[in-house]
Design an enzyme around this catalytic site. Structure first.
Site, PDB file in Angstrom:
ATOM      1  N   TYR A  87       0.846  -1.195   0.000  1.00 46.19           N
ATOM      2  CA  TYR A  87       0.000   0.000   0.000  1.00 46.19           C
ATOM      3  C   TYR A  87       0.885   1.251   0.000  1.00 46.19           C
ATOM      4  O   TYR A  87       0.619   2.218  -0.707  1.00 46.19           O
ATOM      5  CB  TYR A  87      -0.904   0.023   1.239  1.00 46.19           C
ATOM      6  CG  TYR A  87      -1.875  -1.116   1.332  1.00 46.19           C
ATOM      7  CD1 TYR A  87      -3.037  -1.151   0.566  1.00 46.19           C
ATOM      8  CD2 TYR A  87      -1.642  -2.183   2.198  1.00 46.19           C
ATOM      9  CE1 TYR A  87      -3.936  -2.195   0.657  1.00 46.19           C
ATOM     10  CE2 TYR A  87      -2.539  -3.234   2.299  1.00 46.19           C
ATOM     11  CZ  TYR A  87      -3.676  -3.245   1.524  1.00 46.19           C
ATOM     12  OH  TYR A  87      -4.563  -4.280   1.619  1.00 46.19           O
ATOM     13  N   ASN A 108     -12.942  -1.356  -4.758  1.00 45.78           N
ATOM     14  CA  ASN A 108     -12.764  -1.861  -6.116  1.00 45.78           C
ATOM     15  C   ASN A 108     -13.961  -2.742  -6.501  1.00 45.78           C
ATOM     16  O   ASN A 108     -14.159  -3.798  -5.914  1.00 45.78           O
ATOM     17  CB  ASN A 108     -11.456  -2.673  -6.176  1.00 45.78           C
ATOM     18  CG  ASN A 108     -11.224  -3.356  -7.490  1.00 45.78           C
ATOM     19  OD1 ASN A 108     -11.910  -3.120  -8.470  1.00 45.78           O
ATOM     20  ND2 ASN A 108     -10.235  -4.228  -7.507  1.00 45.78           N
ATOM     21  N   CYS A 116      -6.655  -6.062  -6.947  1.00 47.90           N
ATOM     22  CA  CYS A 116      -6.372  -5.473  -5.639  1.00 47.90           C
ATOM     23  C   CYS A 116      -5.704  -6.480  -4.708  1.00 47.90           C
ATOM     24  O   CYS A 116      -5.040  -6.080  -3.748  1.00 47.90           O
ATOM     25  CB  CYS A 116      -7.635  -4.890  -5.018  1.00 47.90           C
ATOM     26  SG  CYS A 116      -9.043  -6.002  -4.980  1.00 47.90           S
ATOM     27  N   HIS A 117      -5.835  -7.773  -5.002  1.00 45.62           N
ATOM     28  CA  HIS A 117      -5.174  -8.785  -4.164  1.00 45.62           C
ATOM     29  C   HIS A 117      -3.652  -8.679  -4.259  1.00 45.62           C
ATOM     30  O   HIS A 117      -2.948  -9.188  -3.391  1.00 45.62           O
ATOM     31  CB  HIS A 117      -5.640 -10.193  -4.553  1.00 45.62           C
ATOM     32  CG  HIS A 117      -5.351 -10.582  -5.961  1.00 45.62           C
ATOM     33  ND1 HIS A 117      -6.158 -10.182  -7.020  1.00 45.62           N
ATOM     34  CD2 HIS A 117      -4.342 -11.311  -6.513  1.00 45.62           C
ATOM     35  CE1 HIS A 117      -5.656 -10.671  -8.154  1.00 45.62           C
ATOM     36  NE2 HIS A 117      -4.559 -11.358  -7.872  1.00 45.62           N
ATOM     37  N   GLU A 144      -1.145 -17.371  -8.276  1.00 46.61           N
ATOM     38  CA  GLU A 144      -0.209 -16.638  -9.111  1.00 46.61           C
ATOM     39  C   GLU A 144       1.249 -16.946  -8.792  1.00 46.61           C
ATOM     40  O   GLU A 144       2.157 -16.387  -9.411  1.00 46.61           O
ATOM     41  CB  GLU A 144      -0.469 -15.127  -8.980  1.00 46.61           C
ATOM     42  CG  GLU A 144      -1.826 -14.722  -9.536  1.00 46.61           C
ATOM     43  CD  GLU A 144      -2.033 -13.217  -9.556  1.00 46.61           C
ATOM     44  OE1 GLU A 144      -1.075 -12.446  -9.347  1.00 46.61           O
ATOM     45  OE2 GLU A 144      -3.194 -12.805  -9.796  1.00 46.61           O
TER      46      GLU A 144
END
Length: 150
Positions: A87, A108, A116-117, A144
């Site tokens: 952030y 979002n 946003c993850h 991912e």
């Protein structure tokens, strides 16, 4: 509003289209199912993402946020698959505060599509407003290939 739902490893998801653009991705199954070309393509891309075959979405998105939210969401889309930013890092790039970035993340309307993850706290995962909270954020990052702190 045309909507189409799909089963995923994290939950059932529903994508919503208005005027040829995606405006929402929500947890759960919609009562009405409409198979527009865009929604079918969004489902195909999300299925490919969850199968590990797609690393970047190519869909028209219209999240409808404030100017600041749009800048944060645009920055999220620049974070590559399998990578994260904090952030604070995003806040520095936008000349803002980490708290304001976190608030934009929480608002979002197109999570996963606007990833946003991929934004984490300096000392851990931070939060996640999607259904399942941090479990869902963790699952997306693991999908991912992100190494999570132990």
């Amino acid at each position: 509003m045309p909507q189409l739902s799909l089963h995923t490893p994290i939950s059932d998801l529903t994508v919503t289209e208005i005027g040829g653009e995606l405006v929402a991705l929500d947890w759960g199954w919609a009562m009405e199912q409409t198979r527009t070309p865009l929604l079918v393509e969004a489902k195909r891309q999300l299925d490919a993402y969850f199968d590990g075959d797609l690393t970047e979405f190519d869909l028209p998105l219209a999240p409808g946020g404030s100017g600041f939210q749009d800048r944060v969401w645009s920055k999220m889309c620049e974070i590559p698959y399998g990578r994260t930013m904090t952030y604070g890092d995003v806040a520095k790039q936008l000349n803002s505060s980490a708290r304001a970035v976190g608030t934009a993340c929480g608002r979002n309307p197109l999570p996963i599509l606007i990833p946003c993850h991929r934004i984490t706290a300096a000392n851990g995962l931070g939060g996640y407003s999607g259904d399942g909270g941090l479990w869902t954020k963790e699952a997306l990052l693991v999908l991912e290939g992100v190494l999570l702190p132990q």
